[in-house]
Design an enzyme around this catalytic site. Structure first.
Site, mmCIF file in Angstrom:
data_model
loop_
_atom_site.group_PDB
_atom_site.id
_atom_site.type_symbol
_atom_site.label_atom_id
_atom_site.label_comp_id
_atom_site.label_asym_id
_atom_site.label_seq_id
_atom_site.Cartn_x
_atom_site.Cartn_y
_atom_site.Cartn_z
ATOM 1 N N LYS A 86 0.816 -1.222 0.000
ATOM 2 C CA LYS A 86 0.000 0.000 0.000
ATOM 3 C C LYS A 86 0.847 1.268 0.000
ATOM 4 O O LYS A 86 0.453 2.282 -0.559
ATOM 5 C CB LYS A 86 -0.941 -0.002 1.197
ATOM 6 C CG LYS A 86 -2.016 -1.060 1.061
ATOM 7 C CD LYS A 86 -3.276 -0.681 1.798
ATOM 8 C CE LYS A 86 -4.424 -1.561 1.353
ATOM 9 N NZ LYS A 86 -4.184 -2.989 1.682
ATOM 10 N N GLU A 108 -10.057 6.712 3.215
ATOM 11 C CA GLU A 108 -10.974 5.736 3.778
ATOM 12 C C GLU A 108 -10.148 4.532 4.168
ATOM 13 O O GLU A 108 -9.094 4.291 3.591
ATOM 14 C CB GLU A 108 -12.007 5.319 2.717
ATOM 15 C CG GLU A 108 -11.563 4.187 1.772
ATOM 16 C CD GLU A 108 -10.398 4.537 0.831
ATOM 17 O OE1 GLU A 108 -10.119 5.738 0.666
ATOM 18 O OE2 GLU A 108 -9.767 3.602 0.299
ATOM 19 N N SER A 376 1.865 -9.767 -0.993
ATOM 20 C CA SER A 376 1.503 -8.350 -0.921
ATOM 21 C C SER A 376 1.749 -7.723 0.440
ATOM 22 O O SER A 376 1.966 -6.526 0.553
ATOM 23 C CB SER A 376 0.032 -8.175 -1.310
ATOM 24 O OG SER A 376 -0.792 -9.021 -0.522
HETATM 25 C C1 LIG Z 1 -5.092 -4.029 1.186
HETATM 26 C C2 LIG Z 1 -4.390 -5.277 0.932
HETATM 27 C C3 LIG Z 1 -4.737 -6.115 -0.155
HETATM 28 C C4 LIG Z 1 -5.902 -5.855 -1.069
HETATM 29 O O1 LIG Z 1 -5.804 -4.703 -1.831
HETATM 30 P P1 LIG Z 1 -5.497 -4.711 -3.394
HETATM 31 O O2 LIG Z 1 -5.787 -3.325 -3.812
HETATM 32 O O3 LIG Z 1 -6.367 -5.719 -4.049
HETATM 33 O O4 LIG Z 1 -4.061 -5.061 -3.555
HETATM 34 C C5 LIG Z 1 -3.983 -7.255 -0.366
HETATM 35 N N1 LIG Z 1 -2.952 -7.582 0.443
HETATM 36 C C6 LIG Z 1 -2.596 -6.814 1.493
HETATM 37 C C7 LIG Z 1 -1.463 -7.238 2.350
HETATM 38 C C8 LIG Z 1 -3.303 -5.637 1.773
HETATM 39 O O5 LIG Z 1 -2.942 -4.892 2.816
#
Ligand SMILES: *Cc1c(COP(=O)(O)O)cnc(C)c1O
Length: 408
Positions: A86, A108, A376
């Site tokens: 993020k 948000e 992610s």
């Molecule tokens: C917020 C988040 C997501 C989902 O958001 P995307 O916009 O689909 O990437 C996925 N993995 C993690 C670790 C997150 O914090």
């Protein structure tokens, strides 16, 4: 305005009249920044000195041996500052805010990660910051609220509606309408009205650029398949962007919750339950009832339970360029346990969806195949939800003794 930012039939900018000039200014600032090489350089410098970029690519030797076929590589977005991808988007928008001369940011947040990332960026750049969060989420995500407040952000709990993410988004737009002159709305994923889907995926494309170079350097060839979890779609678009023009299979993994046939999931693209509509300023697949009411979604991963999805992904689904699948809560917990035990990596529950789908498909691949998974975010910071999902009795007893309501 209406004709801009379309991906096939999806996207657009369905915004109130009063916001049109603000959006025009934003589109303008973004276009100028994009065509100025100094902007990307400043972004790269910021990310490499503040957030561990380039993030490593890890060869998962033990998972490779365990499945006996394809070679597993993991892109380590979990090593970013604030623990997930993020920050790539948030720091990029922050640099744009500086260029536009604004002094306040709003955001948000659902699970709280985007709120923490935005509050971090605001502290670093000296912006005032307000974060809107459904009151149900405020109670569920107390640790993230704590950090946002320490970072100097004002956290506003929203009682309207059902007290979750979509209500917080509506409230953030309300704030923006009254404070357009000094305020920028930092949207957290590749959704919402144009130019947000394009802008957020532009900043996240750093993941794919790096991953492509890294895998070519290490293996001298491209992966066969790339897996990423899909909430709003920003980490998936980020890593996929590096391989869109290559003969590489791209697999987006949504939250299958308790199973696609139970109705208790958050799958807009892989299930048959999503339908096309216009809400929250853009056109895409939503989980909605026949009369356009948003449905209640379910997932073990708080970051994957949004009712809409990136219009860019919706369009890639129509063309067939990206395949969409869903992993259930129990598949995800198993995949997470295996990854922790085999590799000592702790993926976020969101990221573990990508691992789960890759594990399902790995037995069908050969030793010549390479699997690339986007991790992610990191899971250790989500100890409250994860320990709860694993139903660890010792942990639950500890938490109760402290009187903490973790909102299971
Ligand atoms: C917020 C988040 C997501 C989902 O958001 P995307 O916009 O689909 O990437 C996925 N993995 C993690 C670790 C997150 O914090």
């Amino acid at each position: 305005m209406i004709n801009r930012g379309y991906y096939g039939e999806f996207g657009g900018a369905f915004i109130p009249e009063v916001l049109i000039s603000t959006f025009d200014d934003l589109v303008d600032a973004f276009e100028k920044a994009k065509s100025d090489p100094a902007f990307w350089q400043e972004y790269m410098h910021t990310m490499s000195t503040y957030s561990c970029r380039p993030t490593p690519l890890t060869f998962a030797k033990n998972l490779t041996r365990h499945f006996g076929g394809a070679r597993f590589y993991i892109k380590r977005e979990d090593l970013n500052h604030t623990g997930a991808h993020k920050v790539n988007n948030v720091m990029g928008q922050g640099l744009l805010v500086k260029r536009m001369g604004k002094t306040r940011v709003i955001a948000e947040t659902g699970a709280g990660q985007h709120g923490v990332a935005t509050a971090t960026m605001a502290a670093r750049f000296g912006f005032r910051c307000t974060v809107y969060m459904g009151e149900v989420d405020v109670a569920r995500q107390r640790p993230n609220v704590f950090w946002m407040e320490r970072l100097g952000a004002e956290v506003v709990p929203i009682r309207e509606g059902t007290g979750i993410l979509k209500d917080a988004i509506n409230e953030a737009f309300r704030d923006w309408v009254t404070n357009m002159d000094d305020t920028h709305y930092v949207l957290g994923t590749a959704c919402g009205p144009h130019p947000f889907p394009e802008m957020v995926s532009y900043f996240q494309s750093i993941i794919g650029k790096e991953a492509r170079e890294q895998i070519l350097e290490r293996e001298g060839r491209l992966p066969s398949r790339v897996y990423a979890c899909v909430g709003g779609g920003s980490n998936a678009l980020g890593i996929f962007s590096g391989f869109l023009d290559d003969p590489v299979e791209l697999v987006g993994v949504e939250a299958g919750g308790e199973g696609l046939d139970t109705g208790r999931h958050a799958s807009r693209l892989a299930s048959k339950d999503g339908s096309v509509g216009v809400a929250q300023g853009y056109k895409t697949y939503f989980l909605q009832t026949g009369d356009g009411q948003m449905k209640k979604t379910h997932s073990v991963a708080a970051g994957l339970d949004y009712v809409g999805v990136s219009p860019i992904l919706a369009s890639h689904r129509e063309t067939g360029r990206i395949r969409f699948e869903a992993a259930t809560d129990s598949e995800v917990l198993n995949a997470m346990s295996l990854t922790i035990r085999k590799e000592g990596l702790i993926p976020a529950l969101e990221s573990a969806h990508a691992f789960a789908q890759a594990f399902k498909e790995a037995p069908g691949l050969s030793e010549d195949d390479i699997i690339l998974i986007n991790q992610s975010g990191r899971g250790d910071k989500d100890i409250f939800t994860i320990a709860d999902a694993f139903a660890d009795p010792g942990w639950q007893a500890f938490i109760r003794k402290k009187g903490y309501d973790y909102g299971a």
